[in-house]
Design a protein around this motif. Structure first.
Motif, PDB file in Angstrom:
ATOM      1  N   LEU A 126      46.003  45.956  38.005  1.00 37.58           N
ATOM      2  CA  LEU A 126      46.856  44.786  38.198  1.00 37.58           C
ATOM      3  C   LEU A 126      46.332  43.597  37.409  1.00 37.58           C
ATOM      4  O   LEU A 126      47.101  42.868  36.780  1.00 37.58           O
ATOM      5  N   HIS A 127      45.029  43.415  37.442  1.00 37.46           N
ATOM      6  CA  HIS A 127      44.440  42.285  36.734  1.00 37.46           C
ATOM      7  C   HIS A 127      44.597  42.430  35.219  1.00 37.46           C
ATOM      8  O   HIS A 127      44.946  41.471  34.529  1.00 37.46           O
ATOM      9  N   THR A 129      46.741  44.506  33.471  1.00 38.28           N
ATOM     10  CA  THR A 129      48.063  44.802  32.896  1.00 38.28           C
ATOM     11  C   THR A 129      49.236  44.192  33.656  1.00 38.28           C
ATOM     12  O   THR A 129      50.372  44.312  33.205  1.00 38.28           O
ATOM     13  N   SER A 130      48.976  43.615  34.808  1.00 40.03           N
ATOM     14  CA  SER A 130      50.034  43.058  35.672  1.00 40.03           C
ATOM     15  C   SER A 130      50.999  44.110  36.174  1.00 40.03           C
ATOM     16  O   SER A 130      52.132  43.788  36.568  1.00 40.03           O
ATOM     17  N   THR A 131      50.574  45.376  36.164  1.00 36.63           N
ATOM     18  CA  THR A 131      51.381  46.464  36.706  1.00 36.63           C
ATOM     19  C   THR A 131      50.453  47.595  37.121  1.00 36.63           C
ATOM     20  O   THR A 131      49.235  47.467  37.054  1.00 36.63           O
ATOM     21  N   GLY A 157      48.048  39.984  44.579  1.00 39.21           N
ATOM     22  CA  GLY A 157      48.731  38.861  43.941  1.00 39.21           C
ATOM     23  C   GLY A 157      48.402  37.534  44.588  1.00 39.21           C
ATOM     24  O   GLY A 157      48.185  36.520  43.901  1.00 39.21           O
ATOM     25  N   HIS A 160      45.055  36.471  43.474  1.00 37.87           N
ATOM     26  CA  HIS A 160      45.081  35.965  42.109  1.00 37.87           C
ATOM     27  C   HIS A 160      45.442  34.482  42.161  1.00 37.87           C
ATOM     28  O   HIS A 160      44.794  33.663  41.521  1.00 37.87           O
TER      29      HIS A 160
END
Length: 183
Positions: A126-127, A129-131, A157, A160
Protein backbone atom coordinates in the motif's frame (compact mmCIF):
# COMPACT_ATOMS: atom_id res chain seq x y z
CA UNK A 1 13.03 25.50 11.28
CA UNK A 2 13.03 23.20 14.27
CA UNK A 3 10.25 22.33 16.65
CA UNK A 4 6.58 21.93 15.88
CA UNK A 5 5.15 24.13 13.16
CA UNK A 6 1.94 24.72 15.15
CA UNK A 7 2.19 24.97 18.91
CA UNK A 8 -0.16 22.64 20.80
CA UNK A 9 -3.21 24.18 22.41
CA UNK A 10 -2.91 24.70 26.14
CA UNK A 11 -5.80 24.30 28.61
CA UNK A 12 -8.48 25.28 29.11
CA UNK A 13 -10.03 23.31 26.26
CA UNK A 14 -13.59 23.57 25.05
CA UNK A 15 -16.13 21.22 26.61
CA UNK A 16 -16.19 19.07 23.45
CA UNK A 17 -12.40 18.69 23.38
CA UNK A 18 -12.24 18.04 27.13
CA UNK A 19 -14.88 15.30 26.80
CA UNK A 20 -13.11 13.70 23.84
CA UNK A 21 -9.72 13.78 25.57
CA UNK A 22 -11.19 12.21 28.71
CA UNK A 23 -12.65 9.42 26.57
CA UNK A 24 -9.48 8.60 24.62
CA UNK A 25 -6.63 9.26 27.06
CA UNK A 26 -5.83 6.83 29.87
CA UNK A 27 -6.44 8.30 33.32
CA UNK A 28 -3.45 10.24 34.58
CA UNK A 29 -1.85 10.55 31.12
CA UNK A 30 -1.78 14.09 29.75
CA UNK A 31 -3.24 14.65 26.28
CA UNK A 32 -0.88 13.82 23.43
CA UNK A 33 0.81 16.67 21.58
CA UNK A 34 -0.98 15.50 18.42
CA UNK A 35 -4.42 15.79 20.03
CA UNK A 36 -3.61 19.15 21.60
CA UNK A 37 -2.40 20.48 18.25
CA UNK A 38 -5.45 19.20 16.38
CA UNK A 39 -7.62 20.87 19.04
CA UNK A 40 -6.67 24.21 17.49
CA UNK A 41 -9.17 23.28 14.77
CA UNK A 42 -12.04 21.62 16.63
CA UNK A 43 -13.78 20.52 13.46
CA UNK A 44 -10.69 18.60 12.28
CA UNK A 45 -10.09 17.30 15.81
CA UNK A 46 -13.64 15.98 16.16
CA UNK A 47 -13.67 14.41 12.67
CA UNK A 48 -10.35 12.64 13.22
CA UNK A 49 -11.46 11.40 16.63
CA UNK A 50 -14.73 10.15 15.12
CA UNK A 51 -12.88 8.39 12.29
CA UNK A 52 -10.42 6.54 14.51
CA UNK A 53 -10.25 2.78 14.61
CA UNK A 54 -8.95 2.28 18.14
CA UNK A 55 -12.15 0.61 19.28
CA UNK A 56 -12.66 -3.15 19.32
CA UNK A 57 -12.84 -4.01 15.65
CA UNK A 58 -13.01 -7.11 13.52
CA UNK A 59 -9.25 -7.79 13.69
CA UNK A 60 -7.26 -8.55 16.82
CA UNK A 61 -5.52 -5.80 18.77
CA UNK A 62 -2.16 -7.31 17.83
CA UNK A 63 -2.96 -7.37 14.11
CA UNK A 64 -4.25 -3.82 14.29
CA UNK A 65 -1.07 -2.66 15.98
CA UNK A 66 1.16 -4.41 13.45
CA UNK A 67 -0.61 -2.53 10.65
CA UNK A 68 -0.42 0.79 12.51
CA UNK A 69 3.22 0.39 13.50
CA UNK A 70 4.38 -0.81 10.07
CA UNK A 71 2.46 1.97 8.31
CA UNK A 72 3.86 4.65 10.62
CA UNK A 73 7.39 3.31 10.17
CA UNK A 74 7.01 3.23 6.39
CA UNK A 75 5.80 6.84 6.51
CA UNK A 76 8.67 7.87 8.80
CA UNK A 77 6.35 8.97 11.61
CA UNK A 78 8.50 8.28 14.65
CA UNK A 79 6.02 10.31 16.70
CA UNK A 80 3.00 8.07 16.02
CA UNK A 81 5.03 4.85 15.86
CA UNK A 82 6.54 5.71 19.24
CA UNK A 83 3.17 6.40 20.86
CA UNK A 84 1.75 3.09 19.64
CA UNK A 85 4.77 0.99 20.55
CA UNK A 86 4.84 2.60 24.00
CA UNK A 87 1.09 2.28 24.69
CA UNK A 88 0.30 -1.01 22.98
CA UNK A 89 3.56 -2.89 22.45
CA UNK A 90 3.45 -4.68 25.78
CA UNK A 91 -0.31 -5.27 25.57
CA UNK A 92 0.11 -7.09 22.26
CA UNK A 93 3.25 -8.85 23.48
CA UNK A 94 5.68 -7.36 20.98
CA UNK A 95 9.17 -8.67 21.70
CA UNK A 96 12.22 -6.44 21.19
CA UNK A 97 13.03 -8.53 18.09
CA UNK A 98 9.53 -7.93 16.71
CA UNK A 99 9.77 -4.18 17.37
CA UNK A 100 13.00 -4.16 15.35
CA UNK A 101 11.30 -6.34 12.70
CA UNK A 102 8.57 -3.73 12.26
CA UNK A 103 11.33 -1.41 11.04
CA UNK A 104 13.02 -3.80 8.61
CA UNK A 105 12.62 -3.53 4.84
CA UNK A 106 12.40 -7.28 4.26
CA UNK A 107 9.20 -8.52 5.91
CA UNK A 108 10.27 -12.13 5.32
CA UNK A 109 13.37 -11.57 7.48
CA UNK A 110 11.27 -10.66 10.53
CA UNK A 111 10.39 -12.88 13.50
CA UNK A 112 6.66 -12.67 12.76
CA UNK A 113 4.45 -15.62 11.84
CA UNK A 114 3.61 -16.12 8.15
CA UNK A 115 0.11 -14.70 8.79
CA UNK A 116 1.53 -11.59 10.47
CA UNK A 117 4.11 -11.12 7.71
CA UNK A 118 1.16 -10.85 5.30
CA UNK A 119 0.09 -7.75 7.22
CA UNK A 120 3.55 -6.25 6.89
CA UNK A 121 3.49 -6.99 3.16
CA UNK A 122 0.06 -5.36 2.90
CA UNK A 123 1.40 -2.18 4.51
CA UNK A 124 4.51 -2.26 2.32
CA UNK A 125 2.53 -2.64 -0.93
CA UNK A 126 0.00 0.00 0.00
CA UNK A 127 2.78 2.40 0.88
CA UNK A 128 4.83 1.70 -2.24
CA UNK A 129 2.05 1.41 -4.84
CA UNK A 130 -1.18 2.72 -3.27
CA UNK A 131 -2.82 -0.60 -4.15
CA UNK A 132 -2.60 -4.34 -3.47
CA UNK A 133 -1.49 -6.85 -6.09
CA UNK A 134 -3.80 -9.71 -7.03
CA UNK A 135 -1.29 -12.22 -5.67
CA UNK A 136 -1.11 -10.60 -2.24
CA UNK A 137 -4.88 -10.05 -2.19
CA UNK A 138 -5.43 -13.77 -2.74
CA UNK A 139 -3.15 -14.61 0.18
CA UNK A 140 -4.86 -12.05 2.43
CA UNK A 141 -8.34 -13.27 1.45
CA UNK A 142 -7.44 -16.78 2.64
CA UNK A 143 -6.69 -15.40 6.12
CA UNK A 144 -9.17 -12.56 6.67
CA UNK A 145 -12.83 -11.98 5.87
CA UNK A 146 -14.01 -9.22 3.55
CA UNK A 147 -15.05 -7.13 6.57
CA UNK A 148 -11.61 -7.58 8.10
CA UNK A 149 -9.84 -6.73 4.85
CA UNK A 150 -11.83 -3.50 4.62
CA UNK A 151 -10.83 -2.64 8.19
CA UNK A 152 -7.16 -3.36 7.48
CA UNK A 153 -7.17 -1.17 4.35
CA UNK A 154 -8.87 1.75 6.09
CA UNK A 155 -6.59 1.37 9.12
CA UNK A 156 -3.47 1.63 6.93
CA UNK A 157 -4.93 4.62 5.10
CA UNK A 158 -5.93 6.35 8.33
CA UNK A 159 -2.42 6.01 9.73
CA UNK A 160 -0.94 7.30 6.49
CA UNK A 161 -3.00 10.44 7.10
CA UNK A 162 -1.95 10.63 10.75
CA UNK A 163 1.68 10.15 9.71
CA UNK A 164 1.38 12.95 7.16
CA UNK A 165 0.05 15.26 9.87
CA UNK A 166 2.65 14.36 12.51
CA UNK A 167 5.50 14.63 10.02
CA UNK A 168 4.32 17.90 8.43
CA UNK A 169 3.77 19.46 11.86
CA UNK A 170 7.20 18.17 13.00
CA UNK A 171 5.75 16.94 16.26
CA UNK A 172 8.41 15.97 18.80
CA UNK A 173 8.38 12.38 20.06
CA UNK A 174 6.38 12.18 23.29
CA UNK A 175 8.54 11.92 26.44
CA UNK A 176 7.36 8.32 26.94
CA UNK A 177 7.43 7.46 23.23
CA UNK A 178 9.56 4.72 21.75
CA UNK A 179 12.22 5.64 19.20
CA UNK A 180 12.88 3.90 15.91
CA UNK A 181 15.48 1.16 16.37
CA UNK A 182 18.99 2.04 15.26
CA UNK A 183 19.98 0.16 12.08
Amino acid sequence: MTGPRIAPKEPPYSEAVTTALARIMPEGVPPLVLFRTLAKNERVFSRLMAGGLLDKGSVSLRERELVIDRTCWRCGSEYEWGVHVAFFGERVRLTPEEVRGLCTDDSEATPFSPRERLLLRLCDELHATSTVSDALWSELAREWSEAQLLELLVLAGYYHAISFVTNALRLPVESFGARFPKP
